[in-house]
Design a protein around this motif. Structure first.
Motif, short mmCIF file in Angstrom:
data_model
loop_
_atom_site.label_atom_id
_atom_site.label_comp_id
_atom_site.label_asym_id
_atom_site.label_seq_id
_atom_site.Cartn_x
_atom_site.Cartn_y
_atom_site.Cartn_z
N ALA A 108 11.82 -7.66 -2.81
CA ALA A 108 10.59 -8.21 -3.29
C ALA A 108 10.53 -9.29 -4.17
CB ALA A 108 9.94 -6.90 -3.82
N ALA A 109 11.49 -9.72 -4.77
CA ALA A 109 11.41 -10.59 -5.92
C ALA A 109 12.02 -11.89 -5.29
CB ALA A 109 12.43 -10.45 -7.17
N ALA A 110 12.72 -12.16 -4.28
CA ALA A 110 13.19 -13.13 -3.43
C ALA A 110 12.20 -13.95 -2.87
CB ALA A 110 14.25 -12.68 -2.47
N SER A 111 12.39 -15.30 -2.58
CA SER A 111 11.23 -16.10 -2.26
C SER A 111 11.31 -16.00 -0.71
CB SER A 111 11.66 -17.75 -2.52
OG SER A 111 13.05 -18.04 -2.01
N LEU A 112 10.35 -16.06 0.04
CA LEU A 112 10.00 -15.95 1.35
C LEU A 112 10.46 -17.18 2.04
CD1 LEU A 112 6.45 -14.29 1.79
CD2 LEU A 112 8.73 -12.98 1.75
N LEU A 113 11.04 -16.86 3.26
CA LEU A 113 11.72 -18.00 4.21
C LEU A 113 10.42 -18.72 4.81
CD1 LEU A 113 14.68 -15.94 6.00
CD2 LEU A 113 14.68 -17.54 4.10
N PHE A 114 9.25 -18.18 4.97
CA PHE A 114 8.13 -18.54 5.70
C PHE A 114 6.90 -17.73 5.41
CE2 PHE A 114 10.97 -16.41 8.88
CZ PHE A 114 9.97 -15.35 9.23
N THR A 115 5.78 -18.28 5.62
CA THR A 115 4.43 -17.42 5.46
C THR A 115 4.58 -16.27 6.44
OG1 THR A 115 3.04 -19.37 5.16
CG2 THR A 115 1.97 -17.41 5.85
N PRO A 116 4.61 -15.06 6.18
CA PRO A 116 4.68 -13.68 6.63
C PRO A 116 3.77 -13.65 7.84
CG PRO A 116 4.25 -13.22 4.31
CD PRO A 116 3.86 -14.77 4.43
N GLY A 117 4.11 -13.23 8.91
CA GLY A 117 3.80 -13.47 10.05
C GLY A 117 3.74 -14.63 11.09
N GLN A 160 10.43 -8.22 12.53
CA GLN A 160 11.29 -9.21 11.70
C GLN A 160 10.58 -10.40 11.74
OE1 GLN A 160 14.69 -8.46 10.93
NE2 GLN A 160 15.47 -6.98 12.35
N THR A 161 9.53 -10.38 11.21
CA THR A 161 8.31 -11.66 11.18
C THR A 161 7.77 -11.63 9.92
OG1 THR A 161 6.51 -10.38 11.97
CG2 THR A 161 7.78 -11.61 13.55
N SER A 162 8.46 -10.93 8.70
CA SER A 162 7.85 -10.76 7.20
C SER A 162 8.27 -12.02 6.68
CB SER A 162 8.50 -9.62 6.62
OG SER A 162 9.74 -9.49 6.45
N GLY A 163 9.20 -12.68 6.85
CA GLY A 163 9.82 -13.86 6.11
C GLY A 163 10.82 -13.25 4.78
N LEU A 164 10.79 -11.95 4.66
CA LEU A 164 11.88 -11.51 3.91
C LEU A 164 13.35 -12.15 3.83
CD1 LEU A 164 10.70 -7.67 3.49
CD2 LEU A 164 10.59 -9.71 1.81
N GLN A 165 14.04 -12.39 2.81
CA GLN A 165 15.42 -12.80 3.03
C GLN A 165 16.39 -11.51 3.32
OE1 GLN A 165 17.03 -15.66 0.03
NE2 GLN A 165 15.10 -16.04 -0.52
N SER A 199 0.87 -1.38 -0.12
CA SER A 199 -0.12 0.11 -0.18
C SER A 199 0.95 1.31 -0.10
CB SER A 199 -0.98 -0.02 1.22
OG SER A 199 -0.35 0.17 2.48
N TYR A 200 2.22 1.06 0.40
CA TYR A 200 3.06 2.23 0.35
C TYR A 200 4.05 2.33 -1.00
CZ TYR A 200 0.99 3.20 4.91
OH TYR A 200 0.23 3.27 5.90
N LEU A 201 4.48 0.79 -0.94
CA LEU A 201 5.69 0.65 -2.19
C LEU A 201 4.87 0.11 -3.39
CD1 LEU A 201 8.58 -0.08 0.24
CD2 LEU A 201 7.79 2.18 -0.80
N GLY A 202 3.96 0.35 -3.98
CA GLY A 202 3.10 -0.35 -4.74
C GLY A 202 3.93 -0.69 -5.97
N SER A 203 4.67 -0.19 -6.21
CA SER A 203 5.65 -0.35 -7.69
C SER A 203 6.54 -1.64 -7.50
CB SER A 203 6.31 0.97 -8.17
OG SER A 203 7.25 1.06 -7.26
N TYR A 204 6.56 -2.22 -6.21
CA TYR A 204 7.61 -3.40 -6.50
C TYR A 204 6.51 -4.49 -5.77
CZ TYR A 204 10.98 0.16 -5.86
OH TYR A 204 11.96 1.35 -6.03
N ALA A 205 7.15 -5.77 -6.22
CA ALA A 205 6.37 -6.98 -6.05
C ALA A 205 6.23 -7.75 -4.51
CB ALA A 205 6.68 -7.99 -7.13
N PHE A 206 6.21 -6.79 -3.50
CA PHE A 206 6.15 -7.39 -2.14
C PHE A 206 4.89 -8.45 -2.23
CE2 PHE A 206 8.94 -3.70 -1.53
CZ PHE A 206 9.90 -4.41 -0.88
N ASP A 207 4.89 -9.34 -1.41
CA ASP A 207 3.78 -10.04 -1.01
C ASP A 207 2.97 -9.23 -0.25
OD1 ASP A 207 2.50 -12.08 0.65
OD2 ASP A 207 3.54 -13.51 -0.25
N SER A 208 1.52 -9.48 -0.85
CA SER A 208 0.52 -8.54 -0.29
C SER A 208 0.18 -8.72 1.17
CB SER A 208 -0.53 -8.75 -1.16
OG SER A 208 -1.32 -10.17 -1.09
N ARG A 209 0.64 -9.92 1.83
CA ARG A 209 0.50 -10.21 3.20
C ARG A 209 1.33 -9.57 4.13
NH1 ARG A 209 0.80 -16.56 2.61
NH2 ARG A 209 2.48 -15.85 1.39
N ILE A 210 2.36 -9.00 3.74
CA ILE A 210 3.44 -8.37 4.58
C ILE A 210 2.97 -7.01 5.09
CG2 ILE A 210 6.07 -7.54 4.70
CD1 ILE A 210 6.59 -9.63 2.61
#
Length: 411
Positions: A209-218, A179-184, A160-171
């Motif tokens: 944003a493009a890297a695979s997540l380590l786990f489900t966000p949260g 530090q519970t987002s799962g981002l590498q 909702s703030y950085l819409g031009s990047y492909a972040f997972d919509s759940r983060i």
């Protein structure tokens, strides 16, 4: 940085293994018990180190640097000075500064060793060092400040703030803070080594944003510098200012942090390695909001007090800031004690928050008791190569001061 578990003492502290630049993951360390008191021969240790610090390849010879006289005797110094001397000798440190304070009032501060071996300039309490991931508590405070101003909501999604990047919509922003987002961690990316001398913000954001997540966000906790890099970009988007300008105008200046900056100041401690050879400083764009700041121990003491006392953000938001998410550590399990730029635990009966920092050539530690404002800050111009960077010596200082009858009133 490091993380602690909410046990009845800082007995269950979770500390990141050392990484080049800032902390990354967490592992349990053994319960802490009161440390040994000051070793004998403090004066000899300090003077011997003053001579040895000028050695090493690419620096002045030991003979060309004067021995540094020991500090004037004091009750707190009798505990702190010997512990610092031992740490400096054990880790091959060039310079170090320490501040012990209560509610921002300095009880004891001291510089040890050298800020610059080429000129044999001694470290003073006012000497500025890079603080690495201690930066994260400043970034977290800025985000909560913007929440208080109604300019963002930490439960909103990143997209909702950085819409031009492909972040997972759940983060959400809260997940970044905890530090519970799962981002590498972007420090582990193949291109990261090429970014040390400067990198466009958009390049790092795109790869995070493009890297695979380590786990489900949260669903879990894993220390990742990516979380706070992204938060820096959110601050810029919401405020319409560069991260550097926002921090200067809304954090540093109002709080009176005259020696705290985003970019390296004109005068600061020079970088070294443990062999006392020249060290390296990365471009601020590399660590950005996750670890690029510079400060001194005096400013950190002021910061601890003003943040705790509600001058930076309202006290209820500070409570949110120092409350861990209690998500399980990934992948080893056990509840995380990471809050928002702070690790929470208990030491000598006091609720306690802290964070450490390590860059290519600097190490930092900042801590404060939540109940009475007693704080300990340590800085050095060498990247400490121990598994628990600076935590052990800080713990020894706290235990020594708080369990010695002549100084326990300081705590």
């Amino acid at each position: 940085m490091t993380k602690a578990s909410t046990a009845s003492s800082v007995d269950d502290v979770k500390v990141e293994p050392r990484v080049s630049e800032v902390c990354k993951s967490c592992a349990d360390v053994a319960p802490m018990t009161p440390r040994r008191k000051v070793l004998a021969g403090v004066t000899l240790l300090l003077m011997a180190w003053g001579l040895a610090a000028c050695g090493g390849s690419g620096t002045r010879s030991a003979q060309s640097c004067p021995a540094i006289p020991p500090p004037a005797p004091s009750s707190l110094g009798s505990i702190v000075d010997g512990l610092v001397a031992n740490e400096m000798a054990a880790q091959g440190l060039v310079g170090m500064s320490v501040a012990i304070a209560k509610n921002g009032t300095i009880l004891y501060s001291q510089g040890y060793g050298y800020a610059d071996l080429s000129t044999c300039q001694p470290v003073q309490p006012a000497t500025i060092f890079q603080i690495g991931s201690v930066t994260k508590q400043f970034t977290a405070a800025a985000v909560l400040q913007l929440q208080n101003a109604g300019k963002l909501n930490i439960d909103d999604t990143v997209v909702s703030y950085l819409g031009s990047y492909a972040f997972d919509s759940r983060i959400t922003l809260r997940m970044l803070l905890n530090q519970t987002s799962g981002l590498q961690d972007f420090h582990t990316f193949p291109d990261a080594s090429s970014w040390i001398n400067g990198v466009p913000e958009a390049t790092v954001l795109s790869q995070i944003a493009a890297a695979s997540l380590l786990f489900t966000p949260g669903s879990a906790y894993s220390y990742s510098n990516s979380n706070y890099f992204v938060l820096g970009s959110v601050i810029e988007t919401v405020s319409g200012m560069s991260y550097s300008d926002y921090m200067a105008a809304n954090i540093f200046q109002p709080v009176g942090l005259s020696s705290t900056t985003y970019a390296r100041p004109a005068v600061s401690a020079s970088p070294y390695n443990s062999s006392h050879g020249p060290g390296q400083i990365s471009d601020p764009s590399y660590n950005f909001a996750s670890g690029a700041m510079w400060s001194n121990v005096e400013d950190l003491a002021t910061w601890d007090a003003e943040l705790r006392n509600g001058k930076v953000i309202p006290v209820p938001l500070f409570t949110v800031m120092v409350t861990p998410a209690n998500a399980p550590n990934f992948p080893q399990g056990g509840a995380s004690s990471y809050a928002m730029g702070w690790v929470k635990g208990t030491v000598v009966g006091h609720p306690f928050v802290w964070h450490n920092g390590e860059t290519l050539s600097y190490t930092a530690f900042n801590s404060v008791f939540l109940d009475d404002g007693f704080s300990v800050s340590l800085l050095t111009n060498v990247a400490v190569t121990e598994d628990v960077p600076f935590f052990n010596v800080a713990d020894q200082i706290i235990q020594g001061i708080c369990t010695t009858s002549a100084t326990a009133g300081s705590c």
